[in-house]
Write a protein that holds these residues in place. Structure first.
Motif, PDB file in Angstrom:
ATOM      1  N   ASP A  49       0.900  -1.139  -0.088  1.00  0.00           N
ATOM      2  CA  ASP A  49      -0.042   0.034  -0.046  1.00  0.00           C
ATOM      3  C   ASP A  49       0.810   1.316  -0.104  1.00  0.00           C
ATOM      4  OD1 ASP A  49      -2.736   1.387   0.811  1.00  0.00           O
ATOM      5  OD2 ASP A  49      -1.498   2.093   1.939  1.00  0.00           O
ATOM      6  N   PRO A  50       0.737   2.184  -0.910  1.00  0.00           N
ATOM      7  CA  PRO A  50       1.548   3.309  -0.945  1.00  0.00           C
ATOM      8  C   PRO A  50       1.596   4.210   0.266  1.00  0.00           C
ATOM      9  CG  PRO A  50      -0.456   3.630  -2.375  1.00  0.00           C
ATOM     10  CD  PRO A  50      -0.485   2.542  -1.902  1.00  0.00           C
ATOM     11  N   THR A  51       0.409   4.255   0.955  1.00  0.00           N
ATOM     12  CA  THR A  51       0.518   5.259   2.162  1.00  0.00           C
ATOM     13  C   THR A  51       1.287   4.363   3.269  1.00  0.00           C
ATOM     14  OG1 THR A  51      -1.630   6.105   1.560  1.00  0.00           O
ATOM     15  CG2 THR A  51      -0.880   6.333   4.033  1.00  0.00           C
ATOM     16  N   GLU A  52       1.027   3.004   3.477  1.00  0.00           N
ATOM     17  CA  GLU A  52       1.981   2.228   4.281  1.00  0.00           C
ATOM     18  C   GLU A  52       3.337   2.401   4.160  1.00  0.00           C
ATOM     19  OE1 GLU A  52      -0.020  -1.322   4.760  1.00  0.00           O
ATOM     20  OE2 GLU A  52      -1.831  -0.579   5.315  1.00  0.00           O
ATOM     21  N   LEU A  53       3.533   2.205   2.860  1.00  0.00           N
ATOM     22  CA  LEU A  53       4.997   2.135   2.430  1.00  0.00           C
ATOM     23  C   LEU A  53       5.724   3.594   2.700  1.00  0.00           C
ATOM     24  CD1 LEU A  53       4.924   0.115  -1.027  1.00  0.00           C
ATOM     25  CD2 LEU A  53       5.905  -0.500   1.298  1.00  0.00           C
ATOM     26  N   SER A  54       5.063   4.501   2.558  1.00  0.00           N
ATOM     27  CA  SER A  54       5.612   5.869   2.812  1.00  0.00           C
ATOM     28  C   SER A  54       5.990   6.250   4.162  1.00  0.00           C
ATOM     29  CB  SER A  54       4.511   7.017   2.103  1.00  0.00           C
ATOM     30  OG  SER A  54       4.588   6.785   0.572  1.00  0.00           O
ATOM     31  N   ALA A  55       5.150   5.414   5.102  1.00  0.00           N
ATOM     32  CA  ALA A  55       5.448   5.575   6.369  1.00  0.00           C
ATOM     33  C   ALA A  55       6.544   4.921   7.036  1.00  0.00           C
ATOM     34  CB  ALA A  55       4.098   5.401   7.150  1.00  0.00           C
ATOM     35  N   ASP A  56       6.978   3.885   6.156  1.00  0.00           N
ATOM     36  CA  ASP A  56       8.029   3.210   6.585  1.00  0.00           C
ATOM     37  C   ASP A  56       9.359   3.190   5.661  1.00  0.00           C
ATOM     38  OD1 ASP A  56       9.778   1.002   7.452  1.00  0.00           O
ATOM     39  OD2 ASP A  56       8.218  -0.154   8.330  1.00  0.00           O
ATOM     40  N   PRO A  57      10.297   3.966   5.735  1.00  0.00           N
ATOM     41  CA  PRO A  57      11.322   4.146   4.893  1.00  0.00           C
ATOM     42  C   PRO A  57      12.113   2.660   4.575  1.00  0.00           C
ATOM     43  CG  PRO A  57      11.421   5.808   6.465  1.00  0.00           C
ATOM     44  CD  PRO A  57      10.472   4.919   6.850  1.00  0.00           C
ATOM     45  N   LYS A  58      12.351   1.909   5.603  1.00  0.00           N
ATOM     46  CA  LYS A  58      12.893   0.570   5.286  1.00  0.00           C
ATOM     47  C   LYS A  58      12.009  -0.293   4.466  1.00  0.00           C
ATOM     48  CE  LYS A  58      15.958   0.108   9.494  1.00  0.00           C
ATOM     49  NZ  LYS A  58      16.341  -0.494  10.716  1.00  0.00           N
ATOM     50  N   LYS A  59      10.756  -0.371   4.841  1.00  0.00           N
ATOM     51  CA  LYS A  59       9.968  -1.181   3.667  1.00  0.00           C
ATOM     52  C   LYS A  59       9.999  -0.629   2.356  1.00  0.00           C
ATOM     53  CE  LYS A  59       7.008  -3.381   7.441  1.00  0.00           C
ATOM     54  NZ  LYS A  59       5.604  -3.771   7.906  1.00  0.00           N
ATOM     55  N   LEU A  60       9.675   0.783   2.517  1.00  0.00           N
ATOM     56  CA  LEU A  60       9.463   1.507   1.149  1.00  0.00           C
ATOM     57  C   LEU A  60      10.889   1.183   0.395  1.00  0.00           C
ATOM     58  CD1 LEU A  60       8.546   3.634  -0.974  1.00  0.00           C
ATOM     59  CD2 LEU A  60       9.690   5.494   0.490  1.00  0.00           C
ATOM     60  N   ASP A  61      11.939   1.275   0.828  1.00  0.00           N
ATOM     61  CA  ASP A  61      13.233   1.017   0.016  1.00  0.00           C
ATOM     62  C   ASP A  61      13.347  -0.415  -0.356  1.00  0.00           C
ATOM     63  OD1 ASP A  61      13.830   3.635   0.872  1.00  0.00           O
ATOM     64  OD2 ASP A  61      15.752   3.260   2.024  1.00  0.00           O
ATOM     65  N   ALA A  62      13.026  -1.330   0.308  1.00  0.00           N
ATOM     66  CA  ALA A  62      13.178  -2.828   0.182  1.00  0.00           C
ATOM     67  C   ALA A  62      11.983  -2.872  -0.860  1.00  0.00           C
ATOM     68  CB  ALA A  62      12.728  -3.626   1.092  1.00  0.00           C
ATOM     69  N   ALA A  63      10.774  -2.402  -1.091  1.00  0.00           N
ATOM     70  CA  ALA A  63       9.805  -2.757  -1.961  1.00  0.00           C
ATOM     71  C   ALA A  63      10.349  -2.194  -3.347  1.00  0.00           C
ATOM     72  CB  ALA A  63       8.560  -2.096  -1.645  1.00  0.00           C
ATOM     73  N   LEU A  64      10.796  -1.008  -3.041  1.00  0.00           N
ATOM     74  CA  LEU A  64      11.407  -0.047  -4.566  1.00  0.00           C
ATOM     75  C   LEU A  64      12.498  -0.832  -5.120  1.00  0.00           C
ATOM     76  CD1 LEU A  64      11.052   3.589  -3.184  1.00  0.00           C
ATOM     77  CD2 LEU A  64       9.521   2.458  -5.061  1.00  0.00           C
ATOM     78  N   LEU A  65      13.485  -1.178  -4.342  1.00  0.00           N
ATOM     79  CA  LEU A  65      14.790  -1.742  -4.671  1.00  0.00           C
ATOM     80  C   LEU A  65      14.270  -3.060  -5.525  1.00  0.00           C
ATOM     81  CD1 LEU A  65      17.675  -1.565  -5.028  1.00  0.00           C
ATOM     82  CD2 LEU A  65      17.961  -2.779  -2.844  1.00  0.00           C
ATOM     83  N   TYR A  66      13.334  -3.794  -4.841  1.00  0.00           N
ATOM     84  CA  TYR A  66      13.231  -5.114  -5.571  1.00  0.00           C
ATOM     85  C   TYR A  66      12.357  -4.777  -7.119  1.00  0.00           C
ATOM     86  CZ  TYR A  66      10.806  -9.710  -6.411  1.00  0.00           C
ATOM     87  OH  TYR A  66      10.541 -10.767  -6.929  1.00  0.00           O
TER      88      TYR A  66
END
Length: 223
Positions: free
Chosen positions: A151-168
């Protein structure tokens, strides 16, 4: 309040317009643009969501940008949402350069004939992103949009999860032949910085490249 006070710096005044309503995001994006542009000030949308995640919010943001009353004395404007909402309308009524970060990123990514892709976390905007990329770089080899899982809002609230999802997603795009990947989103500017040394191909930061293109248009010395 939307437009922030101008800092006490010399050089042309440049306005970075944040089409979402998150003032913290505006400050972050201004800091990225300020690496190459003096005198960057910020404008934050006076209404709407803190993150643009669907066509309706993007369209409303475009109306706010297009109708914004801006101070005199500006040398240039950056519209800092990846869909470039309101850029065309604003450019039509101003006699100064107006750069959209989406268009700027497409041109930078396609330089030298590179095959490129976009990685982002807003699936509802995939169609509009693809259209913008094709329009901005019509002769380029564009692979499409690769989406971060979550979820974009949830990812934006958690930089580590965001970075991992984007990098994948970046790795998937590179595996498919992308030589350059755009991290597609103004609020993703910090993520683009964090991932730059971890990606298997060139990462393109839309805000930074919009600032570089405006720097060239204004014929400013390189920092």
């Amino acid at each position: 309040m939307t437009e922030q006070p101008a800092p006490d710096v010399s050089g042309p005044r440049v306005l970075l317009m944040n089409p979402n309503s998150n003032k913290a995001t505006t400050r972050t994006m201004c800091a990225i643009a300020a690496r190459v542009l003096p005198g960057v000030t910020g404008w934050t949308a006076p209404a709407g969501p803190p993150l643009l995640t669907n066509p309706a919010s993007l369209a409303e943001a475009g109306r706010l940008v297009a109708a914004a009353e801006l101070r005199e004395g500006l040398a240039g404007v950056i519209v800092s949402a990846f869909g470039d909402p309101g850029r065309d309308e604003l450019a039509a009524r101003l006699d100064i350069p107006v750069i959209g970060i989406g268009e700027a990123a497409a041109r930078a990514a396609a330089q030298g004939g590179r095959t490129f892709a976009v990685v982002t976390h807003t699936p509802a905007l995939e169609t509009s992103i693809d259209a913008l990329m094709h329009n901005a770089a019509p002769d380029a080899r564009y692979l499409g949009t690769y989406l971060a899982d979550g979820d974009p809002t949830e990812l934006s609230a958690d930089p580590k999860k965001l970075d991992a999802a984007l990098l994948y997603a970046v790795r998937r795009a590179c595996h498919d032949g992308a030589e350059a990947v755009i991290i597609g989103g103004g609020p993703l500017g910090e993520a683009a910085d964090r991932l730059a040394d971890h990606a298997p191909c060139v990462l393109v930061s839309p805000i930074l490249h919009a600032a570089l293109q405006l720097q060239a248009k204004l014929r400013l010395p390189k920092a």
